[in-house]
Scaffold this active site. Structure first.
Site, PDB file in Angstrom:
ATOM      1  N   HIS A   1      -6.562  18.081  25.235  1.00 49.78           N
ATOM      2  CA  HIS A   1      -5.165  18.368  24.870  1.00 49.78           C
ATOM      3  C   HIS A   1      -4.272  18.545  26.097  1.00 49.78           C
ATOM      4  CE1 HIS A   1      -5.645  19.129  20.499  1.00 49.78           C
ATOM      5  NE2 HIS A   1      -6.886  19.375  20.853  1.00 49.78           N
TER       6      HIS A   1
ATOM      7  N   ILE B   1     -10.729  21.132  22.059  1.00 48.67           N
ATOM      8  CA  ILE B   1     -10.774  21.968  20.848  1.00 48.67           C
ATOM      9  C   ILE B   1     -11.424  21.151  19.731  1.00 48.67           C
ATOM     10  CG2 ILE B   1      -9.425  23.319  19.187  1.00 48.67           C
ATOM     11  CD1 ILE B   1      -7.170  23.417  21.327  1.00 48.67           C
ATOM     12  N   ARG B   2     -12.630  21.518  19.377  1.00 52.13           N
ATOM     13  CA  ARG B   2     -13.400  20.751  18.378  1.00 52.13           C
ATOM     14  C   ARG B   2     -13.201  19.251  18.621  1.00 52.13           C
ATOM     15  NH1 ARG B   2     -12.146  21.154  13.302  1.00 52.13           N
ATOM     16  NH2 ARG B   2     -10.013  21.748  13.732  1.00 52.13           N
TER      17      ARG B   2
ATOM     18  N   ARG C   1     -16.870  12.550  15.717  1.00 53.32           N
ATOM     19  CA  ARG C   1     -16.057  13.762  15.499  1.00 53.32           C
ATOM     20  C   ARG C   1     -16.860  15.007  15.842  1.00 53.32           C
ATOM     21  NH1 ARG C   1     -13.828  14.080   9.739  1.00 53.32           N
ATOM     22  NH2 ARG C   1     -12.608  15.754  10.689  1.00 53.32           N
TER      23      ARG C   1
ATOM     24  N   CYS D   1      -7.095  13.950  20.813  1.00 58.87           N
ATOM     25  CA  CYS D   1      -8.057  14.617  19.941  1.00 58.87           C
ATOM     26  C   CYS D   1      -8.088  13.995  18.543  1.00 58.87           C
ATOM     27  CB  CYS D   1      -7.798  16.117  19.931  1.00 58.87           C
ATOM     28  SG  CYS D   1      -9.277  17.029  19.518  1.00 58.87           S
TER      29      CYS D   1
ATOM     30  N   GLU E   1      -1.216  18.387  26.308  1.00 60.89           N
ATOM     31  CA  GLU E   1       0.049  19.053  25.941  1.00 60.89           C
ATOM     32  C   GLU E   1      -0.068  20.575  26.044  1.00 60.89           C
ATOM     33  OE1 GLU E   1      -2.137  17.829  23.951  1.00 60.89           O
ATOM     34  OE2 GLU E   1      -2.278  18.996  22.106  1.00 60.89           O
TER      35      GLU E   1
ATOM     36  N   GLY F   1      -5.078  17.814  15.653  1.00 61.94           N
ATOM     37  CA  GLY F   1      -4.928  18.456  14.349  1.00 61.94           C
ATOM     38  C   GLY F   1      -6.211  18.225  13.590  1.00 61.94           C
ATOM     39  N   GLU F   2      -6.091  17.794  12.364  1.00 67.66           N
ATOM     40  CA  GLU F   2      -7.284  17.496  11.564  1.00 67.66           C
ATOM     41  C   GLU F   2      -7.159  16.047  11.121  1.00 67.66           C
ATOM     42  OE1 GLU F   2      -9.848  19.604  11.297  1.00 67.66           O
ATOM     43  OE2 GLU F   2     -10.780  17.836  10.407  1.00 67.66           O
ATOM     44  N   SER F   3      -8.028  15.192  11.671  1.00 71.40           N
ATOM     45  CA  SER F   3      -7.841  13.758  11.446  1.00 71.40           C
ATOM     46  C   SER F   3      -7.926  13.380   9.965  1.00 71.40           C
ATOM     47  CB  SER F   3      -8.849  12.959  12.275  1.00 71.40           C
ATOM     48  OG  SER F   3     -10.171  13.340  11.969  1.00 71.40           O
TER      49      SER F   3
HETATM   50  N1  GLN Z   1     -12.143  18.142  14.885  1.00 70.01           N
HETATM   51  C1  GLN Z   1     -10.868  17.561  14.526  1.00 70.01           C
HETATM   52  C2  GLN Z   1     -11.065  16.299  13.692  1.00 70.01           C
HETATM   53  O1  GLN Z   1     -12.149  15.841  13.567  1.00 70.01           O
HETATM   54  C3  GLN Z   1     -10.033  17.254  15.753  1.00 70.01           C
HETATM   55  C4  GLN Z   1      -9.698  18.530  16.462  1.00 70.01           C
HETATM   56  C5  GLN Z   1      -8.413  18.487  17.244  1.00 70.01           C
HETATM   57  O2  GLN Z   1      -7.575  17.614  17.096  1.00 70.01           O
HETATM   58  N2  GLN Z   1      -8.218  19.505  18.040  1.00 70.01           N
HETATM   59  O3  GLN Z   1     -10.142  15.770  13.174  1.00 70.01           O
END
Ligand code: GLN
Length: 192
Positions: free
Chosen positions: A175, A139-140, A105, A78, A177, A47-49
Site C-alpha cells: 500500500h 495488509i492481507r 490471495r 493489493c 498510499e 480493499g476486499e477484491s
Molecule cells: N485480502 C484482500 C483480498 O483478497 C486484499 C487486502 C487488501 O487490499 N488490503 O481482496
C-alpha cells in the site's frame, strides 16, 4: 494538471486521493462509467477484491473499465492488484485480466497477515522514480506467483515480485498510499 481517477465504490480510496495529490495530479473519485471519461489514469485501491468485483458487476462498471484500460493506464494496489491479474487463486475468482500475472490471495497466510517491510527496489525503479528503499505496508496482501514474459518486475520482497508493470499498467501488492513516500504514485503519473 493530469487527472487521476480513484475507483471509489469500496476500499481505501481516500488515502489514494491524498497520495495522488502529493504526487502532483488531481484526484477524481470514480463511481460511474460516465466519470471515467474525464480522467487520464485510474487507481484501483486496496480493499476486499470479492466485494469490489460484486460492486463492479452491480454498477455495470466492468465493461467500461476494460474499455478504459485499452487506452489508459491503470494502477492496482493489493485488492486492486488481484482485480488486474489474469489468474487469481486461493480461491479462484473472476478478474479483469489486464496483466499477465497469477496472484494468490492472502498469500502471507492468516497468522502474520500484515507487516511493514523495507524493500530495495530494482535499479530501473530507482532511476525512474528516485533512489532509496521503499517502506512497504502489506495488509492481507496477495503474492504474485507468476509473471508473464512481458511483465517487468520493479521490486521484490522475500524473492516474490511486489511491484510490477505490464505495458501501461502497474500493480503493487503493498500500500504505497499509506506512507508519505510519493515515488510509486509518481512512477504511475509518469506513465500517463
Ligand atoms: N485480502 C484482500 C483480498 O483478497 C486484499 C487486502 C487488501 O487490499 N488490503 O481482496
Amino acid at each position: 494538471m493530469k487527472k487521476v481517477g480513484i475507483l471509489a465504490p469500496q476500499g481505501d480510496f481516500e488515502a489514494h486521493a491524498k497520495a495522488v495529490e502529493r504526487a502532483g495530479a488531481e484526484p477524481v473519485l470514480i463511481r460511474s462509467a460516465e466519470e471515467l471519461k474525464s480522467i487520464d489514469g485510474l487507481v484501483i485501491p486496496g480493499g476486499e477484491s470479492t466485494t469490489m468485483l460484486k460492486l463492479l458487476n452491480f454498477m455495470d462498471l466492468k465493461e467500461p473499465l476494460l474499455e478504459f484500460a485499452r487506452e489508459k493506464p491503470v494502477f492496482g494496489t493489493c485488492a486492486g492488484a488481484i482485480l488486474l491479474a489474469q489468474e487469481v487463486r486461493n480461491p479462484a475468482q473472476e478478474s479483469l485480466g489486464l496483466m499477465d500475472l497469477t496472484v494468490e490471495r492472502n498469500g502471507y497466510g492468516r497468522q502474520i497477515d500484515s507487516r511493514v517491510a523495507n524493500i530495495h527496489p530494482h535499479a530501473d525503479f530507482q532511476q525512474r522514480a528516485g533512489a532509496g528503499d521503499v517502506e512497504a505496508v502489506f495488509i492481507r496482501a496477495p503474492i504474485i506467483r507468476r509473471t508473464g514474459p512481458d511483465v517487468r518486475v520493479l521490486a521484490q520482497y522475500e524473492g516474490d515480485p511486489v511491484l510490477v508493470e505490464h505495458g501501461r499498467h502497474l500493480v503493487a501488492t503493498f500500500h504505497p498510499e499509506l506512507t508519505q513516500d510519493s515515488r510509486v504514485h509518481k512512477l504511475f503519473l509518469s506513465k500517463l
